[in-house]
Design a protein around this motif. Sequence first.
Motif, mmCIF file in Angstrom:
data_model
loop_
_atom_site.group_PDB
_atom_site.id
_atom_site.type_symbol
_atom_site.label_atom_id
_atom_site.label_comp_id
_atom_site.label_asym_id
_atom_site.label_seq_id
_atom_site.Cartn_x
_atom_site.Cartn_y
_atom_site.Cartn_z
ATOM 1 N N ARG A 165 0.834 -1.200 0.000
ATOM 2 C CA ARG A 165 0.000 0.000 0.000
ATOM 3 C C ARG A 165 0.874 1.257 0.000
ATOM 4 N N GLU A 166 1.916 1.249 0.835
ATOM 5 C CA GLU A 166 2.828 2.386 0.891
ATOM 6 C C GLU A 166 3.575 2.558 -0.422
ATOM 7 N N GLN A 167 3.919 1.457 -1.050
ATOM 8 C CA GLN A 167 4.608 1.512 -2.348
ATOM 9 C C GLN A 167 3.745 2.219 -3.384
ATOM 10 N N ILE A 168 2.463 1.923 -3.373
ATOM 11 C CA ILE A 168 1.541 2.543 -4.333
ATOM 12 C C ILE A 168 1.332 4.020 -4.002
ATOM 13 N N ILE A 169 1.176 4.324 -2.722
ATOM 14 C CA ILE A 169 1.009 5.725 -2.330
ATOM 15 C C ILE A 169 2.245 6.532 -2.700
ATOM 16 N N ASP A 170 3.420 5.964 -2.476
ATOM 17 C CA ASP A 170 4.657 6.659 -2.852
ATOM 18 C C ASP A 170 4.693 6.935 -4.355
ATOM 19 N N ALA A 171 4.254 5.959 -5.134
ATOM 20 C CA ALA A 171 4.225 6.148 -6.587
ATOM 21 C C ALA A 171 3.270 7.277 -6.961
ATOM 22 N N MET A 172 2.108 7.315 -6.342
ATOM 23 C CA MET A 172 1.147 8.388 -6.597
ATOM 24 C C MET A 172 1.727 9.736 -6.199
ATOM 25 N N LEU A 173 2.391 9.792 -5.048
ATOM 26 C CA LEU A 173 2.995 11.041 -4.595
ATOM 27 C C LEU A 173 4.018 11.556 -5.601
ATOM 28 N N ARG A 174 4.848 10.659 -6.121
ATOM 29 C CA ARG A 174 5.850 11.073 -7.093
ATOM 30 C C ARG A 174 5.192 11.589 -8.368
ATOM 31 N N CYS A 175 4.149 10.902 -8.797
ATOM 32 C CA CYS A 175 3.440 11.335 -10.011
ATOM 33 C C CYS A 175 2.795 12.711 -9.806
ATOM 34 N N VAL A 176 2.165 12.885 -8.675
ATOM 35 C CA VAL A 176 1.482 14.157 -8.403
ATOM 36 C C VAL A 176 2.487 15.285 -8.256
ATOM 37 N N ALA A 177 3.582 15.033 -7.546
ATOM 38 C CA ALA A 177 4.608 16.067 -7.369
ATOM 39 C C ALA A 177 5.196 16.479 -8.714
ATOM 40 N N ARG A 178 5.285 15.533 -9.629
ATOM 41 C CA ARG A 178 5.887 15.800 -10.942
ATOM 42 C C ARG A 178 4.881 16.381 -11.937
ATOM 43 N N GLY A 187 1.171 16.821 -11.238
ATOM 44 C CA GLY A 187 -0.087 17.365 -10.741
ATOM 45 C C GLY A 187 -1.175 16.301 -10.669
ATOM 46 N N PHE A 188 -2.211 16.581 -9.870
ATOM 47 C CA PHE A 188 -3.283 15.609 -9.689
ATOM 48 C C PHE A 188 -3.999 15.284 -10.991
ATOM 49 N N HIS A 189 -4.379 16.303 -11.723
ATOM 50 C CA HIS A 189 -5.279 16.081 -12.846
ATOM 51 C C HIS A 189 -4.589 15.447 -14.052
ATOM 52 N N LYS A 190 -3.274 15.564 -14.133
ATOM 53 C CA LYS A 190 -2.542 14.909 -15.216
ATOM 54 C C LYS A 190 -2.097 13.500 -14.831
ATOM 55 N N THR A 191 -2.194 13.189 -13.551
ATOM 56 C CA THR A 191 -1.789 11.862 -13.086
ATOM 57 C C THR A 191 -2.918 10.868 -13.328
ATOM 58 N N THR A 192 -2.608 9.790 -14.025
ATOM 59 C CA THR A 192 -3.588 8.737 -14.304
ATOM 60 C C THR A 192 -3.234 7.485 -13.510
ATOM 61 N N MET A 193 -4.195 6.573 -13.405
ATOM 62 C CA MET A 193 -3.918 5.305 -12.740
ATOM 63 C C MET A 193 -2.854 4.515 -13.508
ATOM 64 N N PHE A 211 -6.379 -0.062 -4.247
ATOM 65 C CA PHE A 211 -7.067 1.195 -4.515
ATOM 66 C C PHE A 211 -7.952 1.022 -5.741
ATOM 67 N N LYS A 212 -9.228 1.288 -5.571
ATOM 68 C CA LYS A 212 -10.182 1.078 -6.660
ATOM 69 C C LYS A 212 -9.995 2.075 -7.796
ATOM 70 N N GLY A 213 -9.441 3.228 -7.472
ATOM 71 C CA GLY A 213 -9.253 4.241 -8.497
ATOM 72 C C GLY A 213 -8.486 5.424 -7.960
ATOM 73 N N LYS A 214 -8.368 6.426 -8.774
ATOM 74 C CA LYS A 214 -7.587 7.615 -8.450
ATOM 75 C C LYS A 214 -8.137 8.336 -7.223
ATOM 76 N N ASP A 215 -9.461 8.370 -7.084
ATOM 77 C CA ASP A 215 -10.058 9.061 -5.941
ATOM 78 C C ASP A 215 -9.639 8.420 -4.620
ATOM 79 N N ASP A 216 -9.553 7.092 -4.595
ATOM 80 C CA ASP A 216 -9.099 6.411 -3.379
ATOM 81 C C ASP A 216 -7.673 6.820 -3.022
#
Length: 208
Positions: free
Chosen positions: A13-26, A28-34, A52-57
Amino acid sequence: MPKVSEEHRAARREQIIDAMLRCVARDGFHKTTMAAVVGESGLSAGAVYLYFKGKDDLIRAIAELVAGEGLSVVLDRAVADVPPPHRVLEAVLERVIAIGEERGIELHRVALQTWAEAARDPEIKAIYRREGSRGRAAWATYVERAIAAGHLQHDADPARIAHTLIGLIPGYMVQRLFFEDLTPASYAAGLADLTGCAAMRRANEDNT
């Protein structure tokens, strides 16, 4: 089939959250896809969607992370030898920066975007309201003890001061976007200067 341990689940779970954080930091939220998160995580799409069922989660998970950081620092300072407010603020900001460094991102950049999401998404706003209420209670507890320790005037209102101290945290994160040399120590020193001036003024008024 071997049973997956809770430690393994937490690590994934932390691995996935870290990946999302890196994508968002690089990007932004709206350009980051699953799909981008899947690629960044190094896991299969099935493994990511298992947690995680999707981006909102994922956005909600990040909001909880950002909103919850620093809370334990405040609580620790409230029960230990109570330091003055600027020292607690400095410790909280240092912890936020350390969390980002541990995860390989600048957490303040992600935090600003989660606050923007809270302005449009009622569920994320609810997360911040819940975490904010916990933070306000923790800061108010600290302030009560800081008053007893003589760091603040005896008739100060803990709830009002708690709100003010909480507000200094996003203020620091916003300024870090523009002033990269701004450190937690120098920022907190400004609070020490302000509270020191107030204490001096009160002392002068008492002597007149």
